[in-house]
Design a protein around this motif. Structure first.
Motif, short mmCIF file in Angstrom:
data_model
loop_
_atom_site.label_atom_id
_atom_site.label_comp_id
_atom_site.label_asym_id
_atom_site.label_seq_id
_atom_site.Cartn_x
_atom_site.Cartn_y
_atom_site.Cartn_z
N GLN A 127 21.22 10.70 -13.45
CA GLN A 127 20.11 9.97 -12.86
C GLN A 127 18.79 10.56 -13.34
N LEU B 184 25.37 9.75 -4.48
CA LEU B 184 26.28 9.53 -5.60
C LEU B 184 27.43 10.54 -5.57
N SER C 63 31.87 9.03 -6.77
CA SER C 63 31.78 8.00 -7.80
C SER C 63 32.68 8.33 -8.99
#
Length: 140
Positions: free
Chosen positions: A74, A128, A133
């Motif tokens: 990210q 996340l 994930s």
């Protein structure tokens, strides 16, 4: 104008180091911004340094552990009162011995990563991680 000048955003490389389902986490020192909050290893990019390189350098300096960045998880910009930061969160794998990290860093299980204990800019990456994930497990 209230818009933050993007040139002034501080580029920061942050290492999300996962090892056997645990994550490398430390506590921000009393003399730092956001003292007492938990943090992932990382720090400001030096002039001309990529966030990916900063992650490896800072992780070694802060924890004594050698890591290899695998993938950018990210990138986000976040405005705190004291600074605007451009955060680059890199998923990293540990190279070598996972023995006790230095400077108060330790291995946290996923369920120990409570949102309130981290600076606000970490909320999305924590979500996340906690979502388990497939993005995190996909080793190339």
């Amino acid at each position: 104008s209230l818009r933050v000048n993007a040139e002034r955003a501080v580029r920061v490389g942050i290492a999300i180091v996962e090892h056997q389902g645990r994550y490398l986490v430390g506590t921000r020192p009393a003399d730092a911004d956001l003292p007492g909050k938990l943090e992932f290893p990382g720090g400001k990019c030096e002039v001309g340094e990529s966030p990916e390189h900063a992650v490896t350098r800072e992780c070694l300096e802060e924890t004594g552990l050698v890591v290899e960045p695998i993938r950018l998880l990210q990138q986000r910009e976040f405005a705190y009162e004291h600074a605007t930061v451009e955060l680059h969160f890199w998923l990293c794998c540990l190279l070598g011995d996972p023995s006790e990290p230095e400077n108060g860093f330790r291995w946290f299980a996923c369920d120990e990563l409570e949102r309130e204990r981290f600076p606000e800019a970490n909320d999305e990456i924590l979500a996340l991680i906690r979502s388990k994930s497939p993005f995190l497990d996909d080793r190339e």
